[in-house]
Design a protein around this motif. Structure first.
Motif, short mmCIF file in Angstrom:
data_model
loop_
_atom_site.label_atom_id
_atom_site.label_comp_id
_atom_site.label_asym_id
_atom_site.label_seq_id
_atom_site.Cartn_x
_atom_site.Cartn_y
_atom_site.Cartn_z
N LEU A 218 0.84 -1.20 0.00
CA LEU A 218 0.00 0.00 0.00
C LEU A 218 0.87 1.25 0.00
O LEU A 218 0.63 2.19 -0.75
CB LEU A 218 -0.86 0.02 1.26
CG LEU A 218 -2.31 -0.42 1.15
CD1 LEU A 218 -2.99 -0.25 2.48
CD2 LEU A 218 -3.03 0.39 0.10
N ASP B 85 1.16 4.31 -2.67
CA ASP B 85 0.97 5.70 -2.25
C ASP B 85 2.11 6.57 -2.77
O ASP B 85 1.89 7.64 -3.34
CB ASP B 85 0.91 5.73 -0.71
CG ASP B 85 0.36 7.04 -0.21
OD1 ASP B 85 0.87 8.09 -0.64
OD2 ASP B 85 -0.58 7.02 0.61
N LYS C 95 -1.04 7.09 8.46
CA LYS C 95 -1.10 5.82 7.73
C LYS C 95 -0.28 4.76 8.45
O LYS C 95 -0.70 3.62 8.62
CB LYS C 95 -0.60 6.01 6.31
CG LYS C 95 -1.47 7.00 5.53
CD LYS C 95 -0.87 7.37 4.21
CE LYS C 95 -1.75 8.39 3.52
NZ LYS C 95 -1.12 8.99 2.35
N ILE D 127 -6.90 2.85 8.13
CA ILE D 127 -6.55 2.19 6.87
C ILE D 127 -7.64 2.42 5.83
O ILE D 127 -7.36 2.64 4.64
CB ILE D 127 -6.31 0.69 7.11
CG1 ILE D 127 -4.95 0.53 7.82
CG2 ILE D 127 -6.28 -0.09 5.80
CD1 ILE D 127 -4.54 -0.87 8.04
N TRP E 209 -7.09 5.68 4.37
CA TRP E 209 -5.95 5.62 3.46
C TRP E 209 -6.40 5.06 2.10
O TRP E 209 -6.08 5.61 1.04
CB TRP E 209 -4.87 4.74 4.08
CG TRP E 209 -3.56 4.76 3.36
CD1 TRP E 209 -3.22 5.54 2.30
CD2 TRP E 209 -2.41 3.97 3.67
NE1 TRP E 209 -1.94 5.28 1.92
CE2 TRP E 209 -1.41 4.32 2.74
CE3 TRP E 209 -2.13 3.00 4.63
CZ2 TRP E 209 -0.16 3.72 2.74
CZ3 TRP E 209 -0.88 2.42 4.63
CH2 TRP E 209 0.09 2.78 3.70
N LEU E 210 -7.15 3.96 2.15
CA LEU E 210 -7.64 3.38 0.89
C LEU E 210 -8.49 4.38 0.12
O LEU E 210 -8.37 4.53 -1.09
CB LEU E 210 -8.47 2.13 1.19
CG LEU E 210 -7.70 0.90 1.64
CD1 LEU E 210 -8.65 -0.23 1.96
CD2 LEU E 210 -6.72 0.47 0.56
#
Lengths: 50, 218, 219
Positions: free
Chosen positions: A25, A29, C8, C200, C203-204
């Protein structure tokens, strides 16, 4: 619970998988940030031309 | 206010002129009830009676209300847009559809009782719940129909958008009817149900009034 | 960049902590559910993440209707999609858990039905968005539906469980708190887990929105 049946091994495996997912992830990012920056520079240079 | 009354009158005129629409719904209600009678026979237990009644009424409501915005051609919509305020349009539609639903509901109740018998429901709870329920169903579906009419394939969308929206109300109505089965209900219990249904009705109306102007403009 | 990304990492760390601690702590011995009480840390967190996403989407829908900025619409729809993801995860994990504690994949429980209806509403939202071609119109109509559906769902989830006679979920029938009777060590894992998953989810959502903003050229 702790120490019995080598349960901690399972915990370690799950932690590694989750950490891997998190890293993935994070990399996405960073890649996105880089593209956004590039796009901004591109837009900026276009405005200077005018 | 006068605008709203005028628009409601217009709805009635339209309904009377194109009688096929209302006749279609009536025939639909009749056929479903007849099919139910054929399938179940006359004697069914009371819980099934309640469930079937509300399900049939729900689908009748979908059929009856979905035409309110969808049926109208975009040219006519533009015409209303020019002459009337969105507020009076949505209020007139909701009032008209509520009236239609109450009449339709009463008719189906009558037909259903004729074909399937009538369980001893406690009228003090069932009648107000029924009336409030018809109003709520009609208002919520009016709004959903307005939303669906602005999109491409609206007949299918009407159903999928409408179900989640009316489900809370429907479940509440079924619960209230089941409560009414037990005979006399205490006032406190009754108020609890009726206030919950009224709350949903109010929220639907208030939201419709606030949100409809956004749907109306182009 | 590290400065703006601390939350994050916090989210990742919290979830990692909840995975490790959630499996290793001693849980109270309970009838029927036994060790599966540990699912609380993972299954219920999914719902928390979903609620936060759907709430975010409501806020952005209202903001869209008051300003008509495409960025708000992007956030609103992205939040719904992320919320649907977490909702489906919650539904699936819940079904597995229910099978082994209540004996069935699906029980007629007000909370379960509420979750299913919410999912239906938001899947309908996705279909609605798919059926409108014009961008501004799609944003406006779907914002209206989002607000309308959310309000009715709030009533549904708030009022109906109180009228229901019984619920299989703990803490129902009057009060809405599910946290009654949760012992201290479990709380020490559960709250971080919920917070971590919420972070999270945010964040997604951010990644989703940024990607789509790049594609559509909105900034």
């Amino acid at each position: 619970m702790e120490g019995s049946d080598k349960f901690f091994v399972v915990v370690i495996v799950m932690s590694i998988i989750f950490t891997g997912l998190g890293t993935y992830l994070f990399l996405i990012d960073r890649k996105l940030s880089r593209i956004e920056k590039k796009l901004k520079e591109f837009r900026g240079s276009k405005n200077n031309d005018k | 206010m006068r605008e709203t009354a005028e628009l409601i009158r217009k709805e009635f005129m339209l309904e009377i002129r194109q009688r096929y629409a209302i006749n279609g719904i009536l025939l639909y209600v009749f056929s479903t009830i007849f099919v139910v009678q054929l399938c179940f026979g006359r004697v069914i237990d009371e819980k099934t009676w309640i469930a079937l009644f509300w399900v049939i009424l729900l689908f009748a409501a979908f059929n009856a209300v979905s035409k309110s915005f969808i049926q109208e051609a975009s040219a006519r919509r533009l015409y209303y847009f020019m002459i009337a305020s969105p507020l009076s349009v949505v209020i007139s539609k909701m009032i008209y559809n509520s009236l239609l639903m109450v009449v339709l509901g009463a008719l189906s109740l009558g037909l259903f009782s004729v074909f399937m018998g009538f369980p001893g429901l406690y009228a003090g709870l069932f009648v107000p719940a029924f009336l409030l329920g018809c109003i709520g169903l009609a208002s919520a579906l009016t709004m959903v129909s307005a939303i669906a009419s602005r999109s491409g394939n609206n007949a299918a969308l009407m159903a999928i958008l409408g179900f989640p929206v009316v489900l809370p109300l429907l479940l509440l109505l079924v619960k209230a009817s089941q409560k009414a089965l037990t005979g006399r209900v205490e006032t406190a219990e009754m108020l609890r149900f009726l206030s919950a249904i009224t709350l949903i009705d109010l929220v639907v109306v208030v939201l419709a009034v606030i949100l409809f102007p956004y749907l109306w403009r182009d | 960049m590290i400065k703006s990304m601390w939350w994050k990492f916090l989210g990742l760390a919290l979830v990692l902590y909840s995975i490790i601690a959630g499996l290793l702590i001693d849980v109270p011995a309970l009838p029927v559910i036994h060790q599966t009480i540990r699912n609380l840390f993972y299954h219920v967190s999914m719902w928390f993440a979903m609620f936060v996403m759907l709430g975010t989407s409501l806020v952005y829908s209202i903001r869209y209707l008051s300003g008509f900025r495409m960025r708000d619409d992007l956030m609103a729809s992205g939040a719904v999609y992320t919320g649907i993801f977490f909702g489906l995860m919650g539904l699936m994990t819940g079904m597995i858990w229910a099978k082994f504690t209540w004996g069935d994949f699906w029980t007629n429980d007000p909370q379960l039905n509420g979750a299913a209806v919410s999912m239906m509403a938001y899947l309908a939202y996705a279909v609605l968005r798919g059926s409108i071609d014009e961008v501004a119109m799609r944003a406006r109509i779907s914002a209206v539906y989002n607000i309308f559906a959310f309000m009715l769902l709030v009533i549904f989830l708030g009022v109906l469980p109180r009228l229901a006679d019984s619920s299989l979920h703990p803490g129902k029938g009057g009060n809405t708190s599910t946290m009654e009777g949760l012992d201290m060590t479990m709380r020490m894992v559960f709250y971080p887990a919920a917070l971590g998953w919420i972070l999270i989810a945010c964040w997604l959502l951010q990644l989703h929105t940024r990607r789509r903003a790049l594609i559509q050229g909105i900034h």
